[in-house]
Design a protein around this motif. Structure first.
Motif, PDB file in Angstrom:
ATOM      1  N   GLU A  14       0.821  -1.213   0.000  1.00  0.00           N
ATOM      2  CA  GLU A  14       0.000   0.000   0.000  1.00  0.00           C
ATOM      3  C   GLU A  14       0.858   1.267   0.000  1.00  0.00           C
ATOM      4  OE1 GLU A  14      -3.245   2.208   2.885  1.00  0.00           O
ATOM      5  OE2 GLU A  14      -3.036   0.035   3.025  1.00  0.00           O
ATOM      6  N   ARG A  15       1.954   1.259   0.775  1.00  0.00           N
ATOM      7  CA  ARG A  15       2.759   2.480   0.918  1.00  0.00           C
ATOM      8  C   ARG A  15       4.207   2.334   0.479  1.00  0.00           C
ATOM      9  NH1 ARG A  15       2.192   3.689   7.086  1.00  0.00           N
ATOM     10  NH2 ARG A  15       2.596   1.450   7.123  1.00  0.00           N
ATOM     11  N   LEU A  16       4.646   1.135   0.156  1.00  0.00           N
ATOM     12  CA  LEU A  16       6.067   0.876  -0.051  1.00  0.00           C
ATOM     13  C   LEU A  16       6.360   0.190  -1.373  1.00  0.00           C
ATOM     14  CD1 LEU A  16       6.764  -0.607   3.499  1.00  0.00           C
ATOM     15  CD2 LEU A  16       7.263   1.736   2.745  1.00  0.00           C
ATOM     16  N   LEU A  17       7.612   0.343  -1.796  1.00  0.00           N
ATOM     17  CA  LEU A  17       8.145  -0.404  -2.928  1.00  0.00           C
ATOM     18  C   LEU A  17       9.321  -1.211  -2.400  1.00  0.00           C
ATOM     19  CD1 LEU A  17       8.525  -1.065  -5.958  1.00  0.00           C
ATOM     20  CD2 LEU A  17       9.958   0.996  -6.104  1.00  0.00           C
ATOM     21  N   LEU A  18       9.276  -2.527  -2.582  1.00  0.00           N
ATOM     22  CA  LEU A  18      10.400  -3.395  -2.243  1.00  0.00           C
ATOM     23  C   LEU A  18      11.040  -3.808  -3.560  1.00  0.00           C
ATOM     24  CD1 LEU A  18       8.447  -3.599   0.265  1.00  0.00           C
ATOM     25  CD2 LEU A  18       9.530  -5.784   0.708  1.00  0.00           C
ATOM     26  N   ASP A  80       8.429   8.600  -3.512  1.00  0.00           N
ATOM     27  CA  ASP A  80       8.248  10.044  -3.526  1.00  0.00           C
ATOM     28  C   ASP A  80       6.867  10.339  -4.097  1.00  0.00           C
ATOM     29  OD1 ASP A  80       8.293  12.774  -3.912  1.00  0.00           O
ATOM     30  OD2 ASP A  80      10.047  12.782  -5.219  1.00  0.00           O
ATOM     31  N   PRO A  81       6.003  11.045  -3.355  1.00  0.00           N
ATOM     32  CA  PRO A  81       4.659  11.329  -3.875  1.00  0.00           C
ATOM     33  C   PRO A  81       4.672  12.119  -5.182  1.00  0.00           C
ATOM     34  CG  PRO A  81       4.890  12.106  -1.594  1.00  0.00           C
ATOM     35  CD  PRO A  81       6.219  11.590  -2.035  1.00  0.00           C
ATOM     36  N   HIS A  85      12.670   9.950  -7.311  1.00  0.00           N
ATOM     37  CA  HIS A  85      13.312   8.822  -6.626  1.00  0.00           C
ATOM     38  C   HIS A  85      12.915   8.827  -5.161  1.00  0.00           C
ATOM     39  CE1 HIS A  85      16.258   5.726  -5.865  1.00  0.00           C
ATOM     40  NE2 HIS A  85      16.800   6.461  -4.906  1.00  0.00           N
ATOM     41  N   GLY A  86      12.401   7.716  -4.681  1.00  0.00           N
ATOM     42  CA  GLY A  86      11.989   7.606  -3.293  1.00  0.00           C
ATOM     43  C   GLY A  86      13.182   7.467  -2.363  1.00  0.00           C
ATOM     44  N   ARG A  87      12.891   7.333  -1.077  1.00  0.00           N
ATOM     45  CA  ARG A  87      13.924   7.211  -0.051  1.00  0.00           C
ATOM     46  C   ARG A  87      13.925   5.786   0.489  1.00  0.00           C
ATOM     47  NH1 ARG A  87      13.473   8.828   5.797  1.00  0.00           N
ATOM     48  NH2 ARG A  87      11.321   9.209   5.199  1.00  0.00           N
ATOM     49  N   VAL A  88      15.101   5.170   0.548  1.00  0.00           N
ATOM     50  CA  VAL A  88      15.230   3.835   1.127  1.00  0.00           C
ATOM     51  C   VAL A  88      15.257   3.991   2.645  1.00  0.00           C
ATOM     52  CG1 VAL A  88      16.685   1.784   1.332  1.00  0.00           C
ATOM     53  CG2 VAL A  88      16.404   2.899  -0.885  1.00  0.00           C
ATOM     54  N   ILE A  89      14.286   3.350   3.302  1.00  0.00           N
ATOM     55  CA  ILE A  89      14.146   3.484   4.754  1.00  0.00           C
ATOM     56  C   ILE A  89      14.591   2.228   5.498  1.00  0.00           C
ATOM     57  CG2 ILE A  89      12.323   5.214   4.602  1.00  0.00           C
ATOM     58  CD1 ILE A  89      10.298   2.894   5.124  1.00  0.00           C
ATOM     59  N   GLY A  90      14.952   1.186   4.746  1.00  0.00           N
ATOM     60  CA  GLY A  90      15.391  -0.053   5.369  1.00  0.00           C
ATOM     61  C   GLY A  90      15.594  -1.121   4.319  1.00  0.00           C
ATOM     62  N   ASP A  91      15.853  -2.332   4.794  1.00  0.00           N
ATOM     63  CA  ASP A  91      15.957  -3.448   3.858  1.00  0.00           C
ATOM     64  C   ASP A  91      15.447  -4.722   4.507  1.00  0.00           C
ATOM     65  OD1 ASP A  91      18.478  -4.864   4.999  1.00  0.00           O
ATOM     66  OD2 ASP A  91      19.257  -2.863   4.539  1.00  0.00           O
ATOM     67  N   MET A  92      14.989  -5.611   3.646  1.00  0.00           N
ATOM     68  CA  MET A  92      14.470  -6.916   4.048  1.00  0.00           C
ATOM     69  C   MET A  92      15.318  -7.978   3.371  1.00  0.00           C
ATOM     70  SD  MET A  92      11.609  -6.374   5.884  1.00  0.00           S
ATOM     71  CE  MET A  92      11.163  -8.092   5.947  1.00  0.00           C
ATOM     72  N   SER A  93      15.612  -9.037   4.095  1.00  0.00           N
ATOM     73  CA  SER A  93      16.423 -10.106   3.519  1.00  0.00           C
ATOM     74  C   SER A  93      15.713 -11.442   3.641  1.00  0.00           C
ATOM     75  CB  SER A  93      17.792 -10.161   4.194  1.00  0.00           C
ATOM     76  OG  SER A  93      17.655 -10.309   5.587  1.00  0.00           O
ATOM     77  N   ILE A  94      15.988 -12.297   2.651  1.00  0.00           N
ATOM     78  CA  ILE A  94      15.529 -13.689   2.653  1.00  0.00           C
ATOM     79  C   ILE A  94      16.754 -14.540   2.341  1.00  0.00           C
ATOM     80  CG2 ILE A  94      13.976 -15.414   1.674  1.00  0.00           C
ATOM     81  CD1 ILE A  94      12.297 -13.119   0.512  1.00  0.00           C
ATOM     82  N   PHE A  95      16.990 -15.568   3.147  1.00  0.00           N
ATOM     83  CA  PHE A  95      18.100 -16.492   2.915  1.00  0.00           C
ATOM     84  C   PHE A  95      17.547 -17.901   2.785  1.00  0.00           C
ATOM     85  CE2 PHE A  95      19.937 -12.910   5.177  1.00  0.00           C
ATOM     86  CZ  PHE A  95      20.990 -12.578   4.338  1.00  0.00           C
ATOM     87  N   LEU A  96      18.002 -18.597   1.765  1.00  0.00           N
ATOM     88  CA  LEU A  96      17.603 -19.991   1.564  1.00  0.00           C
ATOM     89  C   LEU A  96      18.492 -20.859   2.437  1.00  0.00           C
ATOM     90  CD1 LEU A  96      15.978 -22.177   0.174  1.00  0.00           C
ATOM     91  CD2 LEU A  96      17.557 -22.041  -1.764  1.00  0.00           C
ATOM     92  N   LYS A  97      17.926 -21.380   3.503  1.00  0.00           N
ATOM     93  CA  LYS A  97      18.694 -22.212   4.431  1.00  0.00           C
ATOM     94  C   LYS A  97      18.704 -23.669   4.006  1.00  0.00           C
ATOM     95  CE  LYS A  97      20.190 -19.103   7.148  1.00  0.00           C
ATOM     96  NZ  LYS A  97      21.605 -18.860   7.304  1.00  0.00           N
ATOM     97  N   SER A  98      17.586 -24.158   3.460  1.00  0.00           N
ATOM     98  CA  SER A  98      17.537 -25.538   2.995  1.00  0.00           C
ATOM     99  C   SER A  98      16.427 -25.690   1.965  1.00  0.00           C
ATOM    100  CB  SER A  98      17.291 -26.508   4.155  1.00  0.00           C
ATOM    101  OG  SER A  98      17.068 -27.816   3.661  1.00  0.00           O
TER     102      SER A  98
END
Length: 194
Positions: A14-18, A80-81, A85-98
């Motif tokens: 709704e509010r973010l772009l990943l 950016d409304p 270019h928008g502002r990066v406010i954080g990051d999300m990670s996914i790791f394949l463990k198995s």
């Protein structure tokens, strides 16, 4: 896992772009990597600008989940409304463990300036959807320092449950530290939607 391989694609909430990280994100990423309060519970120390650039370069290369040990990092951008270019406010990670056991690990880092607005929950929900709906994970988990109350609360908001509390499981920044593991099974994720 039946959803393999998986390449990073943009995710919109709704509010973010990943989206995958880029070199243009350096200043935004450095803005939170240079903060002691952000890295307090992470495995690395405060980064100067050059260290952030090197760290970012490694994370930019993490764009697919095909083999055990692979990682995928999403920049969490507040668009950016005005359409710039928008502002990066954080990051999300996914790791394949198995892949054989359909196990994925997730993690997150957010700038404290945006805490309390629900952005981390919104981004994490999108990542859980990738893990369970696209990747067909059986189990998704997060490992964190039990003193990191904000991350523990996020896990609980997502419906993850604490599976373990490992006492003095590793030397963390010069002292023995505990690790807690929060997890969710595919059946638990599916039950949330009912």
């Amino acid at each position: 896992m039946t959803g393999l391989p998986y390449d990073a694609v943009e995710l919109r909430t709704e509010r973010l772009l990943l989206r995958p990280l880029t070199k243009n994100d350096l200043d935004d990423v450095h803005a939170y990597q240079k903060r002691k309060d952000v890295v307090r519970y992470l495995m690395w120390e405060v980064h100067d600008h050059e260290e952030s650039a090197k760290h970012l370069e490694k994370r930019i290369a993490m764009t697919e989940l095909a083999d055990d040990g692979d990682g995928l990092i999403y920049a969490v951008e507040l668009p950016d409304p005005a359409g710039g270019h928008g502002r990066v406010i954080g990051d999300m990670s996914i790791f394949l463990k198995s892949a054989a056991h359909a196990q994925l690990e997730v993690g997150w880092v957010f700038h404290p300036a945006v805490h309390g607005r629900g952005y981390a929950t919104e981004a994490a929900e999108a990542v859980l959807a990738v893990c369970f709906e696209t990747m067909r994970a059986h189990r998704v988990f997060a490992q964190l320092d039990p003193r990191n109350e904000a991350s523990a609360r996020l896990c609980e908001r997502l419906g993850m449950r604490q599976e373990a509390h490992l006492r003095q499981s590793e030397i963390f920044k010069g002292e023995w530290g505990d690790t807690v593991i929060y997890g969710m099974l595919d059946t638990e994720y599916a039950a949330r939607a009912r």
